[in-house]
Structures are given as structure tokens and as C-alpha cells.
Design a protein around this motif. Sequence first.
Motif, short mmCIF file in Angstrom:
data_model
loop_
_atom_site.label_atom_id
_atom_site.label_comp_id
_atom_site.label_asym_id
_atom_site.label_seq_id
_atom_site.Cartn_x
_atom_site.Cartn_y
_atom_site.Cartn_z
N SER A 61 -7.89 7.94 -5.98
CA SER A 61 -6.89 6.73 -5.57
C SER A 61 -6.05 6.85 -4.37
CB SER A 61 -6.37 6.15 -6.76
OG SER A 61 -7.17 5.84 -7.92
N VAL A 62 -5.48 7.91 -4.54
CA VAL A 62 -4.54 8.28 -3.12
C VAL A 62 -5.36 8.44 -2.12
CG1 VAL A 62 -2.82 10.09 -2.25
CG2 VAL A 62 -2.60 9.24 -4.80
N LYS A 114 2.63 1.41 -3.40
CA LYS A 114 1.55 1.86 -4.45
C LYS A 114 1.25 3.42 -4.24
CE LYS A 114 -1.64 1.12 -7.68
NZ LYS A 114 -1.15 0.44 -8.98
N ARG A 115 0.92 3.99 -3.17
CA ARG A 115 0.82 5.40 -2.93
C ARG A 115 1.82 6.25 -3.24
NH1 ARG A 115 0.11 7.69 3.17
NH2 ARG A 115 2.15 6.94 3.34
N GLU A 116 3.25 5.96 -2.97
CA GLU A 116 4.13 6.77 -3.49
C GLU A 116 4.17 6.79 -4.95
OE1 GLU A 116 6.11 8.68 -1.84
OE2 GLU A 116 4.86 7.91 -0.31
N LYS A 138 1.45 9.26 -6.01
CA LYS A 138 2.03 10.45 -6.06
C LYS A 138 2.87 10.85 -7.14
CE LYS A 138 1.20 11.12 -1.15
NZ LYS A 138 1.74 11.68 0.11
N ILE A 156 -4.53 2.80 4.84
CA ILE A 156 -3.33 3.13 5.65
C ILE A 156 -3.53 3.55 6.94
CG2 ILE A 156 -1.13 4.32 5.79
CD1 ILE A 156 -0.90 4.11 2.69
N LEU A 197 -6.14 5.00 -0.58
CA LEU A 197 -4.99 4.37 -0.02
C LEU A 197 -4.74 4.98 1.26
CD1 LEU A 197 -2.47 4.17 -3.17
CD2 LEU A 197 -3.51 2.15 -1.74
N ASN A 198 -4.94 6.24 1.35
CA ASN A 198 -4.44 6.97 2.70
C ASN A 198 -5.54 6.52 3.70
OD1 ASN A 198 -2.36 8.53 1.83
ND2 ASN A 198 -3.51 10.24 1.12
N LEU A 236 0.83 -1.26 -0.07
CA LEU A 236 0.10 0.05 0.03
C LEU A 236 0.78 1.21 -0.03
CD1 LEU A 236 -2.78 -1.15 2.34
CD2 LEU A 236 -3.24 -0.60 0.32
N LEU A 237 1.99 1.17 0.72
CA LEU A 237 2.79 2.27 0.89
C LEU A 237 3.35 2.72 -0.57
CD1 LEU A 237 4.55 1.71 4.41
CD2 LEU A 237 2.58 3.64 3.71
#
Length: 71
Positions: free
Chosen positions: A48-49, A16-18, A21, A56, A52-53, A13-14
Motif C-alpha cells: 500500500s505504501v 495516508k502514507r505517514e 508507515k 505521489i 501511494l509512493n 495521500l501524504l
Amino acid sequence: MKNSFSDLTYDELLLKREELKAKMREHRFNKVLGHVENPVEKRNLRRSVARLNAIIHEYALGIRVPEEGRK
């Protein structure tokens, strides 16, 4: 189109978030240069971000518990 992020591990997840971004940053630069093919993509990336946030943050609050056997 909603992406299914619920089957990813916390570390995935982390990452994918990066990745998303970075895509948002690239899309913003391309918009300044005037080379945007799909202007709606910015909204989709932002949402989408946000999804994910939220997932998380659920891990941080203890609502979701990381499963050891999950891939």
C-alpha cells in the motif's frame, strides 16, 4: 484487497502514507515482541505504501494534475 487511493487529494495521500508507515513501524515492533496476529499484514502495508509512493511520484512528474474541485 487493493485500496483505492486515486480519489484522494495530494495532501490526503501524504497523510495516508505517514499513517501507513506508522502502522508498519508498529507491526514491526509487535513482531519483535511476538504479538503479531496477521503476519501477512506487513506485506499488505508495504504494498500500500508503494502504491501511494507511485501516485505521489506521478504528481511530482506532472503525470497527474491536482484538480481544484476534487474532494
